[in-house]
Design an enzyme around this catalytic site. Structure first.
Site, PDB file in Angstrom:
ATOM      1  N   LYS A 155       0.800  -1.225   0.000  1.00  0.00           N
ATOM      2  CA  LYS A 155       0.000   0.000   0.000  1.00  0.00           C
ATOM      3  C   LYS A 155       0.837   1.281   0.000  1.00  0.00           C
ATOM      4  O   LYS A 155       0.408   2.299  -0.541  1.00  0.00           O
ATOM      5  CB  LYS A 155      -0.957   0.022   1.204  1.00  0.00           C
ATOM      6  CG  LYS A 155      -2.119  -0.957   1.096  1.00  0.00           C
ATOM      7  CD  LYS A 155      -3.082  -0.789   2.265  1.00  0.00           C
ATOM      8  CE  LYS A 155      -4.186  -1.815   2.222  1.00  0.00           C
ATOM      9  NZ  LYS A 155      -5.182  -1.635   3.291  1.00  0.00           N
ATOM     10  N   ASP A 160     -10.037   2.801   2.124  1.00  0.00           N
ATOM     11  CA  ASP A 160     -10.206   2.291   3.497  1.00  0.00           C
ATOM     12  C   ASP A 160     -10.836   3.362   4.389  1.00  0.00           C
ATOM     13  O   ASP A 160     -11.643   3.051   5.277  1.00  0.00           O
ATOM     14  CB  ASP A 160      -8.861   1.870   4.092  1.00  0.00           C
ATOM     15  CG  ASP A 160      -8.350   0.549   3.520  1.00  0.00           C
ATOM     16  OD1 ASP A 160      -9.189  -0.289   3.126  1.00  0.00           O
ATOM     17  OD2 ASP A 160      -7.123   0.358   3.478  1.00  0.00           O
TER      18      ASP A 160
HETATM   19  P1  NAP Z   1      -0.583  -2.591  10.802  1.00  0.00           P
HETATM   20  O1  NAP Z   1      -0.286  -1.429   9.924  1.00  0.00           O
HETATM   21  O2  NAP Z   1       0.431  -3.698  10.915  1.00  0.00           O
HETATM   22  O3  NAP Z   1      -0.890  -2.019  12.280  1.00  0.00           O
HETATM   23  C1  NAP Z   1      -1.101  -2.916  13.351  1.00  0.00           C
HETATM   24  C2  NAP Z   1      -1.617  -2.129  14.561  1.00  0.00           C
HETATM   25  O4  NAP Z   1      -1.972  -3.085  15.576  1.00  0.00           O
HETATM   26  C3  NAP Z   1      -0.582  -1.205  15.183  1.00  0.00           C
HETATM   27  O5  NAP Z   1      -1.236  -0.072  15.701  1.00  0.00           O
HETATM   28  C4  NAP Z   1      -0.019  -2.078  16.330  1.00  0.00           C
HETATM   29  O6  NAP Z   1       0.520  -1.325  17.410  1.00  0.00           O
HETATM   30  C5  NAP Z   1      -1.273  -2.776  16.783  1.00  0.00           C
HETATM   31  N1  NAP Z   1      -1.002  -4.023  17.507  1.00  0.00           N
HETATM   32  C6  NAP Z   1      -0.506  -5.172  16.981  1.00  0.00           C
HETATM   33  N2  NAP Z   1      -0.431  -6.114  17.952  1.00  0.00           N
HETATM   34  C7  NAP Z   1      -0.867  -5.533  19.097  1.00  0.00           C
HETATM   35  C8  NAP Z   1      -1.011  -5.993  20.448  1.00  0.00           C
HETATM   36  N3  NAP Z   1      -0.708  -7.249  20.809  1.00  0.00           N
HETATM   37  N4  NAP Z   1      -1.514  -5.134  21.359  1.00  0.00           N
HETATM   38  C9  NAP Z   1      -1.865  -3.867  21.019  1.00  0.00           C
HETATM   39  N5  NAP Z   1      -1.741  -3.368  19.757  1.00  0.00           N
HETATM   40  C10 NAP Z   1      -1.244  -4.202  18.819  1.00  0.00           C
HETATM   41  O7  NAP Z   1      -1.936  -3.322  10.355  1.00  0.00           O
HETATM   42  P2  NAP Z   1      -3.199  -2.651   9.618  1.00  0.00           P
HETATM   43  O8  NAP Z   1      -3.031  -2.778   8.152  1.00  0.00           O
HETATM   44  O9  NAP Z   1      -3.432  -1.305  10.199  1.00  0.00           O
HETATM   45  O10 NAP Z   1      -4.369  -3.668  10.030  1.00  0.00           O
HETATM   46  C11 NAP Z   1      -4.852  -3.742  11.366  1.00  0.00           C
HETATM   47  C12 NAP Z   1      -6.068  -4.665  11.410  1.00  0.00           C
HETATM   48  O11 NAP Z   1      -7.115  -4.074  10.662  1.00  0.00           O
HETATM   49  C13 NAP Z   1      -5.824  -6.044  10.795  1.00  0.00           C
HETATM   50  O12 NAP Z   1      -6.507  -7.016  11.564  1.00  0.00           O
HETATM   51  C14 NAP Z   1      -6.439  -5.936   9.418  1.00  0.00           C
HETATM   52  O13 NAP Z   1      -6.906  -7.195   8.934  1.00  0.00           O
HETATM   53  C15 NAP Z   1      -7.597  -5.002   9.693  1.00  0.00           C
HETATM   54  N6  NAP Z   1      -8.029  -4.241   8.518  1.00  0.00           N
HETATM   55  C16 NAP Z   1      -9.327  -4.354   8.155  1.00  0.00           C
HETATM   56  C17 NAP Z   1      -9.802  -3.631   7.082  1.00  0.00           C
HETATM   57  C18 NAP Z   1     -11.243  -3.766   6.695  1.00  0.00           C
HETATM   58  O14 NAP Z   1     -11.616  -3.342   5.601  1.00  0.00           O
HETATM   59  N7  NAP Z   1     -12.102  -4.328   7.558  1.00  0.00           N
HETATM   60  C19 NAP Z   1      -8.950  -2.775   6.364  1.00  0.00           C
HETATM   61  C20 NAP Z   1      -7.608  -2.676   6.769  1.00  0.00           C
HETATM   62  C21 NAP Z   1      -7.159  -3.431   7.851  1.00  0.00           C
HETATM   63  P3  NAP Z   1       2.095  -0.910  17.424  1.00  0.00           P
HETATM   64  O15 NAP Z   1       2.210   0.311  16.567  1.00  0.00           O
HETATM   65  O16 NAP Z   1       2.379  -0.639  18.856  1.00  0.00           O
HETATM   66  O17 NAP Z   1       2.859  -2.083  16.875  1.00  0.00           O
END
Ligand code: NAP
Length: 265
Positions: free
Chosen positions: A65, A100
């Site tokens: 992305k 998104d």
């Molecule tokens: P990302 O960029 O890797 O960000 C992950 C986030 O989760 C960061 O803020 C991270 O915090 C936090 N995190 C990870 N493990 C954690 C833990 N054990 N405790 C507390 N915080 C934790 O991922 P992303 O692309 O934003 O995606 C995040 C989620 O949203 C995923 O499950 C993805 O499938 C979902 N999503 C859904 C949609 C939809 O259309 N429904 C769209 C996009 C994403 P740190 O910064 O401290 O590491």
């Protein structure tokens, strides 16, 4: 036939193909949607190749992305978010969008949630960035809480009027909040939540970006507290609906796309 698709690595379990194909079928469009899995360091090259091959539009997912920003002309929102998840090849140059943000906004609106007052976004990764800009652009006061508080602070500097916090502030932040969006991966394929259940209350609307499982621990706790709940499949649906409408110029058949998406969950 118009060819649309998704680049990601991995893309094997994506629900986007059945969701978009259901939309083409419903409207009788001569189009197809396929997945591509280029090597992790070749996102921009894959976009250039798709353009030369005459692909009409691409969705973009992890890990590409950010990488594809250099291969497209991003619209102002995608530029501010710093990530592209939708590319339209039908103009002179590939145009990049981020649907998104709109996906989160339309998921909440679909459930009658008023996008005014205060929103708490948990998470400061890609989904957290998109949701924060989307809700702030709707006029909400946005507070961002993240495990790594410095990332929430950095994101809050980019988002108009936003503030950044650690997860330990969630109780205080949620007491007066109207909307909560979980944008961490906590709860994905596990019985866990990033938000302590006692912090939830009946005046909240809670959107969980996590959609596997559909009924996450957070949404179960939110329902028990009397909150309005919106599952992550609605956000996934509406980011796809927004891309579909940009590409085809048609109003997306939301019900057919939703049914196909949920059949795959
Ligand atoms: P990302 O960029 O890797 O960000 C992950 C986030 O989760 C960061 O803020 C991270 O915090 C936090 N995190 C990870 N493990 C954690 C833990 N054990 N405790 C507390 N915080 C934790 O991922 P992303 O692309 O934003 O995606 C995040 C989620 O949203 C995923 O499950 C993805 O499938 C979902 N999503 C859904 C949609 C939809 O259309 N429904 C769209 C996009 C994403 P740190 O910064 O401290 O590491």
């Amino acid at each position: 036939m118009d060819v649309y698709g998704l680049i990601g690595n991995p893309v094997g379990h994506s629900l986007s193909p059945p969701m978009h194909e259901a939309g083409y079928d419903e409207l009788g469009l001569d189009a197809t949607y396929v997945t591509f899995e280029p090597p992790a360091d070749e996102g921009a090259a894959a976009v250039e190749a798709a353009n030369r091959l005459g692909v009409a539009g691409l969705n973009v997912t992890i890990p590409f992305k950010q990488d594809v920003l250099d291969a497209v002309d991003p619209d102002p929102l995608a530029e501010r978010i710093g990530a592209v998840n939708t590319i339209d090849f039908t103009g002179d140059a590939p145009q990049g969008y981020n649907t998104d943000a709109v996906g989160a906004v339309r998921a909440l609106s679909h459930h009658g949630v008023a996008l005014s007052g205060t929103a708490v976004v948990v998470g400061a990764g890609g989904a957290g960035r998109a949701a924060s800009f989307g809700l702030a652009d709707e006029g909400m006061d946005v507070h961002i809480a993240n495990r790594t508080a410095s990332k929430a602070d950095a994101l809050a500097e980019d988002v108009p009027g936003a503030t950044g916090h650690g997860l330990d502030s969630l109780g205080d932040l949620l007491a007066d909040a109207d909307v909560l969006v979980n944008c961490t991966s906590v709860g994905m394929d596990e019985d866990a939540t990033p938000v302590p259940a006692p912090a939830l209350h009946g005046d909240l609307a809670v959107l969980d970006a996590v959609y596997s499982p559909v009924e996450t621990r957070l949404l179960q706790d939110a329902a028990s507290a009397g909150a309005t709940t919106v599952d992550g499949a609605w956000m996934l649906l509406y980011q796809g609906v927004e891309a579909f409408e940009r590409w085809t110029g048609e109003t997306a058949p939301v019900e057919a796309m939703n049914a196909a998406l949920r059949a795959g969950l």
